[in-house]
Design an enzyme around this catalytic site. Structure first.
Site, short mmCIF file in Angstrom:
data_model
loop_
_atom_site.label_atom_id
_atom_site.label_comp_id
_atom_site.label_asym_id
_atom_site.label_seq_id
_atom_site.Cartn_x
_atom_site.Cartn_y
_atom_site.Cartn_z
N ARG A 1 0.82 -1.06 -0.05
CA ARG A 1 -0.07 -0.02 -0.11
C ARG A 1 0.74 1.25 -0.06
NH1 ARG A 1 -2.69 -3.37 -1.07
NH2 ARG A 1 -4.80 -4.04 -0.40
N SER B 1 -10.72 0.07 3.50
CA SER B 1 -9.69 -0.34 4.83
C SER B 1 -9.13 1.03 5.48
CB SER B 1 -8.67 -1.31 4.63
OG SER B 1 -9.26 -2.63 4.25
N GLU C 1 -4.26 3.55 6.29
CA GLU C 1 -4.17 3.31 5.05
C GLU C 1 -4.75 4.35 4.10
OE1 GLU C 1 -4.99 -0.80 3.49
OE2 GLU C 1 -5.68 0.10 1.98
#
Ligand code: FAD
Length: 299
Positions: free
Chosen positions: A172, A220, A290
């Site tokens: 990520r 998320s 995130e």
């Protein structure tokens, strides 16, 4: 002398004091002082030049599906990428501009029988946003398909071509955050469109059964810490379904925060802080967001 406002007013799609709640999947966020929507690389350069000339900070905004914008908004120029949305196919490669929705890439890939990115089905962002955060699933990331990326360096306005393996992709993350990602080339392989559709449907089915699809969220919220899943930790800490103002930890997936209707960005921010504090206390683990934060969240 021409002011920043005059200059930006001449840009196609430009506006002032635009509420960003209409541009984020959380449905929250205060106004952008200025908003520009360049439709070509030349116009992107003009916007960055104007930002530099007038000392304005900027925020690049794709589809706003991984972003929490402060209720105070963004005191600078929000650069929307939605008009940079061309997608071309050359042999086994898809060339796409940064504002292309991932859904367009998927449709183009299927119609040209090019497989390799079916795992992106159901991710609601743009190509640029997906590259910057190396979007994907647990074990499949967009970086694996990336052949090269054309980026613009906002300071010098220099355009560079970065090879996929030079972009410092990780879990990520990427080394692209300081650039304006303008265009990318994805390397795909010949595939059966029926099989591709089946894989995409399976992915969508899995999402629908495990995520609050259709709610106002940004996917998320936290990255999985090494050796654990953020959602499981949050659930074990007893926070699944926990609400703060209009923000709620999804009862379906504890790593999703949903806006139940009247949430402010502050509600979401405070709920994130509460989760981090509890996980630190219970497990001595610091969860890393995130999602990206933009604007001022101070007291
Ligand atoms: C229901 C739901 C499910 C999701 N599922 C997943 C998933 O399975 N996997 C996953 O990885 N993500 C998932 N996401 C998160 C999100 O969709 C992806 O991260 C997506 O790639 C973000 O793209 P965006 O255009 O919305 O980026 P934005 O939210 O607009 O921007 C995100 C960041 O990228 C920067 N950025 C955007 N475009 C550019 C550009 N052209 N150049 C430089 N910087 C840029 C922005 O400044 C910001 O810092 C999900 C989100 C939702 C709402």
């Amino acid at each position: 002398m021409e002011g920043m406002g005059d200059l930006l007013r001449r840009m196609p799609g430009s506006r002032e004091n635009v509420p960003l709640s209409g541009y984020t999947s959380f449905g929250t966020g205060g106004p952008a002082r200025y908003m520009a929507a360049p439709g070509s690389l030349q116009e992107v350069k003009e916007v960055f030049l104007a930002c530099r000339q007038y000392g304005q900070p900027y925020l690049i905004l794709g589809r706003g599906t991984n972003l929490l914008v402060s209720d105070r908004g963004f005191q600078g120029v929000v650069i929307l990428t939605c008009r940079l949305n061309s997608v071309f196919v050359r042999e086994n490669r898809i060339l796409c501009e940064c504002g292309s929705p991932i859904t367009s890439l998927m449709k183009t890939a299927v119609s040209h029988c090019l497989g390799g990115i079916e795992f992106l089905a159901g991710i609601p962002g743009s190509a640029g946003g997906a590259l910057v955060s190396n979007a994907g699933l647990k074990d499949h990331w967009i970086s694996r398909a990336v052949r090269e990326i054309y980026v613009l360096y906002p300071e010098s306005l220099e355009v560079k071509n970065i090879k996929g393996d030079e972009a410092a992709f990780g879990y990520r993350k990427s080394g692209l955050a300081d650039y304006f990602v303008y265009r990318t080339v994805l390397n795909l392989s010949p595939a059966d469109p029926g099989e591709m559709r089946r894989k995409m449907r399976d992915n969508m089915r899995r999402r629908i059964s495990s995520q609050p699809i259709g709610s106002m969220s940004a996917g998320s919220v936290f990255k999985n810490p090494p050796g654990a899943f953020a959602g499981q930790l949050i659930e074990k800490a007893g926070l699944k379904g926990y609400s703060l103002g209009g923000a709620r930890v999804s009862p379906k997936h504890a790593n999703f925060i949903v806006n139940t209707g009247g949430a402010t960005s502050r509600d979401i921010y405070l709920l994130m802080s509460k989760i981090r504090e509890k996980i630190r206390k219970d497990y001595n683990i610091t969860l890393e967001p995130e999602i990206k934060l933009a604007g001022d969240f101070g007291e």
